[in-house]
Design an enzyme around this catalytic site. Structure first.
Site, PDB file in Angstrom:
ATOM      1  NE  ARG A  40     -35.161  -2.195  49.276  1.00 60.25           N
ATOM      2  CZ  ARG A  40     -34.671  -1.177  49.975  1.00 60.25           C
ATOM      3  NH1 ARG A  40     -33.374  -1.070  50.122  1.00 60.25           N
ATOM      4  NH2 ARG A  40     -35.458  -0.281  50.514  1.00 60.25           N
TER       5      ARG A  40
ATOM      6  CB  CYS B  63     -40.855  -3.600  49.267  1.00 59.54           C
ATOM      7  SG  CYS B  63     -42.184  -4.304  50.216  1.00 59.54           S
TER       8      CYS B  63
ATOM      9  CD  GLU C 297     -24.411  -9.305  65.851  1.00 59.15           C
ATOM     10  OE1 GLU C 297     -25.442  -8.836  66.333  1.00 59.15           O
ATOM     11  OE2 GLU C 297     -24.266  -9.532  64.646  1.00 59.15           O
TER      12      GLU C 297
ATOM     13  CG  ASN D  24     -39.721   0.380  49.761  1.00 60.38           C
ATOM     14  OD1 ASN D  24     -40.130  -0.187  50.759  1.00 60.38           O
ATOM     15  ND2 ASN D  24     -38.522   0.930  49.689  1.00 60.38           N
ATOM     16  N   GLY D  25     -42.876   0.920  51.098  1.00 62.46           N
ATOM     17  CA  GLY D  25     -43.232   1.808  52.212  1.00 62.46           C
ATOM     18  C   GLY D  25     -44.609   1.470  52.756  1.00 62.46           C
TER      19      GLY D  25
ATOM     20  CD1 TRP E  56     -39.682  -8.969  54.652  1.00 56.79           C
ATOM     21  CD2 TRP E  56     -40.901  -7.315  55.528  1.00 56.79           C
ATOM     22  NE1 TRP E  56     -39.729  -9.160  56.011  1.00 56.79           N
ATOM     23  CE2 TRP E  56     -40.474  -8.158  56.570  1.00 56.79           C
ATOM     24  CE3 TRP E  56     -41.688  -6.209  55.840  1.00 56.79           C
ATOM     25  CZ2 TRP E  56     -40.792  -7.927  57.895  1.00 56.79           C
ATOM     26  CZ3 TRP E  56     -42.011  -5.983  57.171  1.00 56.79           C
ATOM     27  CH2 TRP E  56     -41.558  -6.837  58.182  1.00 56.79           C
TER      28      TRP E  56
ATOM     29  CG  HIS F 220     -29.673 -12.697  89.104  1.00 57.62           C
ATOM     30  ND1 HIS F 220     -29.796 -12.614  90.466  1.00 57.62           N
ATOM     31  CD2 HIS F 220     -28.393 -12.347  88.806  1.00 57.62           C
ATOM     32  CE1 HIS F 220     -28.648 -12.203  90.988  1.00 57.62           C
ATOM     33  NE2 HIS F 220     -27.768 -12.037  89.993  1.00 57.62           N
TER      34      HIS F 220
ATOM     35  CE  LYS G 151     -25.665 -11.891  62.224  1.00 60.52           C
ATOM     36  NZ  LYS G 151     -25.642 -10.542  62.696  1.00 60.52           N
TER      37      LYS G 151
ATOM     38  CD  GLU H 133     -29.605 -12.118  61.450  1.00 60.83           C
ATOM     39  OE1 GLU H 133     -28.478 -11.677  61.670  1.00 60.83           O
ATOM     40  OE2 GLU H 133     -30.501 -11.449  60.942  1.00 60.83           O
TER      41      GLU H 133
ATOM     42  CE  LYS I  42     -27.260  -6.308  54.673  1.00 66.24           C
ATOM     43  NZ  LYS I  42     -26.617  -7.065  55.761  1.00 66.24           N
TER      44      LYS I  42
HETATM   45  O1  M6R Z   1     -29.227  -1.327  58.431  1.00 64.39           O
HETATM   46  P1  M6R Z   1     -29.222  -1.334  59.929  1.00 64.39           P
HETATM   47  O2  M6R Z   1     -27.896  -1.606  60.499  1.00 64.39           O
HETATM   48  O3  M6R Z   1     -29.840  -0.095  60.500  1.00 64.39           O
HETATM   49  O4  M6R Z   1     -30.180  -2.527  60.314  1.00 64.39           O
HETATM   50  C1  M6R Z   1     -30.526  -2.804  61.632  1.00 64.39           C
HETATM   51  C2  M6R Z   1     -30.988  -4.229  61.790  1.00 64.39           C
HETATM   52  O5  M6R Z   1     -32.152  -4.444  61.056  1.00 64.39           O
HETATM   53  C3  M6R Z   1     -29.922  -5.228  61.349  1.00 64.39           C
HETATM   54  O6  M6R Z   1     -28.741  -5.022  62.037  1.00 64.39           O
HETATM   55  C4  M6R Z   1     -30.395  -6.666  61.595  1.00 64.39           C
HETATM   56  O7  M6R Z   1     -30.480  -6.901  62.955  1.00 64.39           O
HETATM   57  C5  M6R Z   1     -29.409  -7.621  60.902  1.00 64.39           C
HETATM   58  N1  M6R Z   1     -30.088  -8.383  59.908  1.00 64.39           N
HETATM   59  C6  M6R Z   1     -28.816  -8.601  61.807  1.00 64.39           C
HETATM   60  O8  M6R Z   1     -27.938  -9.458  61.148  1.00 64.39           O
END
Ligand code: M6R
Length: 615
Positions: free
Chosen positions: A27, A2, A488, A103-104, A77, A511, A492, A495, A610
């Site tokens: 956000r 948010c 990773e 926010n929170g 969010w 396995h 990517k 997501e 984010k």
């Molecule tokens: O801001 P941060 O690096 O602590 O965030 C952690 C994850 O939420 C963040 O890396 C998330 O996995 C990314 N959107 C991946 O691209």
């Protein structure tokens, strides 16, 4: 999660709020809304879905809104209640005079709500925010003063919040409060701003006050007053904001993600700058505050992070154990906090976070701080909550990252971890690995050019992305230092394209996961020259024998091995040790182009945000 924004001044508030929210859309983007105040009149506008829906509603009100010079706004969010209009912020209390954005998460909102219902208060939404609005309004009935009401109400709330409130009977102010969620007040001339994050206000001001936890503030157009948790007024600590408005433009790229991928050469240069000067000179890392003697006492390292940052941490484990010879545990913050973790004053805890605001990592850091461990924070936001908790702050200076999918921040985290590992090795006075360390330093210095060379010609990756964009499942495999690259790369892809992708250590394939393989399940294998090359190749043969289509990402492949692969992506030659920083660029591009072909919202994938500021 948010984003909140506030404006008070002489300009048309709606324009400033919308511009601010557009920079906070990363956000969350389930709904948005603004409340505008003109004398004793408040109007609220809300829309479900992306910000553009709110913009379209406001278009019809252009002239009407000209004289509304105070306002608060929100981009959501969803946590409590579905992403609907009724749950969208701002929320107004049942007396219809106090309006709030938040926010929170208010953890005890149910208890408060039940009490308020008994007293005759009623609610329209399922949100904790509407409960907070009514609680503040209830206090207002006693105090007739918004600041006092906020101060009394926040003492009754548990959990995390950043609040902006306006009241019809006090049309000259916005009252704000903060606990465990970011909030910054931007200072202008005859106008002031409030925001969850700097991009929302950077085009208007470079001066700001960061609220700290438990503070409450009164923002008027010509003044800002801040109070601590005991309601005492505190001195305003003014800071200069580290970003240029330019950093939040796409600079001609179709998406922020593509722009940010392309910035990675410079990102590497920035991280190395001032730390690695020549290969025969020791690493300079003044930000790391432990001296030689203290470093010698480190008996274990714990890396805590989430998502992409966690994957960087896994690469970190590999290189810290190799060069500093200290055992390293890497754990998702969300798991770390619900265990009896063993840490003491000889433990080095490394928190990694792009945003510095990830709630799970903040909680984990706060917990372990009580055990007197040394806390090093690797973050892209030297102005973040996590940065403020650091004993050693290692800023990665990747520049602001707008796309929800982390790319350049991951690269910067990797490079910081290489630097830290070599630094620890040198401070510990080890004399082995001399040649390997020199080679690694040389490769770090050459890395920006290699990354840029790779980015110069992306046609092959685009072609492969198109060919595979309609598959529903993917497996990524690698071994050794590239195992985190497989994780990773898969993250990517899933997501931003919503394709089911999983990363495995290649040796784990047989396995269990091998049972899924057929010609509908492509396998992407990372094979670099080095000790695991032959092993990964055997795992590829096993996959091929089950009709899996194989994509190889490699820095070198023997002629005889090439026919095994359906498609091959070759990266510039580099050692296995540095290769995660090169391979990842390929995997980012592949995910990007697949998402693009599928017509997905690359920069704002569904359900994500984010900055994950809730646990
Ligand atoms: O801001 P941060 O690096 O602590 O965030 C952690 C994850 O939420 C963040 O890396 C998330 O996995 C990314 N959107 C991946 O691209």
């Amino acid at each position: 999660m948010c984003g909140i924004i506030g404006y008070i001044g002489d300009k048309k508030a709606s324009d400033i709020l919308i511009s601010g929210l557009s920079h906070l859309e990363y956000r969350g983007y389930d709904s948005s809304g603004i409340a505008l105040m003109n004398n004793n009149n408040v109007e609220v506008y809300k829309a479900q879905g992306k910000l553009i829906n709110l913009i379209n509603i406001l278009k019809e009100k252009e002239n009407h809104l000209l004289n509304y010079n105070i306002g608060i706004g929100h981009i959501r969010w969803a946590t409590h209640g579905a992403p609907s209009i009724v749950n969208a912020h701002p929320h107004t209390c049942c007396f219809n005079n106090l309006t709030l954005v938040h926010n929170g998460i208010i953890e005890n909102y149910q208890e408060i709500k039940e009490e308020l219902i008994k007293e005759g208060y009623n609610f329209l939404s399922q949100t904790d925010t509407e409960v907070a609005a009514n609680l503040i309004a209830k206090e207002y009935t006693k105090t007739k003063n918004l600041l006092d009401a906020m101060q009394m109400a926040v003492k009754k709330m548990k959990g995390a919040f950043a609040f902006c409130a306006i009241h019809k009977d006090e049309p000259d102010k916005i009252v704000v409060a903060k606990r465990n969620a970011p909030l910054v007040i931007g200072l202008g001339q005859g106008e002031n701003f409030v925001a969850s994050d700097i991009p929302a206000i950077i085009e208007y001001t470079k001066k700001a006050i960061y609220l700290t936890d438990h503070q409450v503030g009164v923002v008027k157009k010509d003044s800002v007053e801040i109070y601590d948790e005991n309601d005492n007024k505190v001195e305003n600590k003014i800071e200069y904001l580290p970003f240029e408005a330019m950093a939040i433009s796409k600079m001609g790229f179709k998406h922020f993600m593509l722009k940010e991928i392309h910035e990675q050469g410079d990102v590497v240069r920035n991280v190395l700058s001032g730390k690695l000067l020549q290969i025969d000179k020791s690493i300079k890392l003044d930000e790391f505050k432990l001296n030689k003697e203290q470093i010698k006492k480190i008996s274990r390292v714990q890396i805590i992070a989430c998502g992409t940052s966690l994957h960087a941490g896994l690469v970190g484990k590999y290189i810290i154990e190799k060069f500093a010879k200290i055992p390293v545990d890497v754990e998702p913050s969300s798991e770390y906090i619900y265990r009896d973790t063993i840490a003491d004053e000889n433990t080095l805890v490394i928190g990694i976070s792009q945003s510095g605001e990830t709630a799970d990592t903040i909680t984990a850091i706060k917990q372990v701080k009580q055990k007197h461990s040394h806390i090093a924070i690797i973050t892209n936001r030297a102005d973040s909550t996590m940065a403020r908790l650091a004993d050693s702050l290692l800023p990665i200076s990747a520049g602001i990252e707008v796309s929800v999918a982390a790319t350049k921040s991951y690269m910067a985290q990797l490079i910081s971890l290489y630097i830290l590992s070599i630094y620890l090795h040198e401070q510990l006075g080890f004399s082995d690995f001399k040649e390997e360390i020199q080679n690694l330093k040389q490769e770090l210095l050459e890395l920006p050019n290699k990354v840029e060379a790779l980015l110069e010609d992306t046609e092959n990756i685009k072609k492969i992305a198109k060919k595979y964009s309609n598959f529903k499942d993917f497996i990524f495999i690698a071994r050794g230092i590239n195992f985190p690259s497989a994780l990773e790369g898969a993250l990517k892809l899933k997501e931003i394209s919503y394709i089911n992708a999983t990363g495995y250590g290649a040796g784990e394939l047989k396995h269990g996961p091998i049972a899924m393989l057929d010609n509908n399940m492509p396998v992407l294998a990372i094979l670099n020259t080095g000790i695991v090359y032959d092993k990964v190749l055997s795992n590829c043969e096993e996959a091929k024998a089950r009709q899996a289509r194989l994509i190889g990402v490699t820095n070198y492949m023997a002629e005889k091995d090439i026919p095994l692969f359906d498609d091959l992506i070759t990266i510039p030659f580099c050692s296995d040790l540095i290769s995660p920083a090169v391979n990842i660029v390929v995997l980012q591009l592949l995910a990007y182009y697949i998402s693009e072909y599928l017509g997905k919202d690359v920069d704002q994938p569904r359900n994500l945000a984010k900055s994950v500021t809730v646990e």
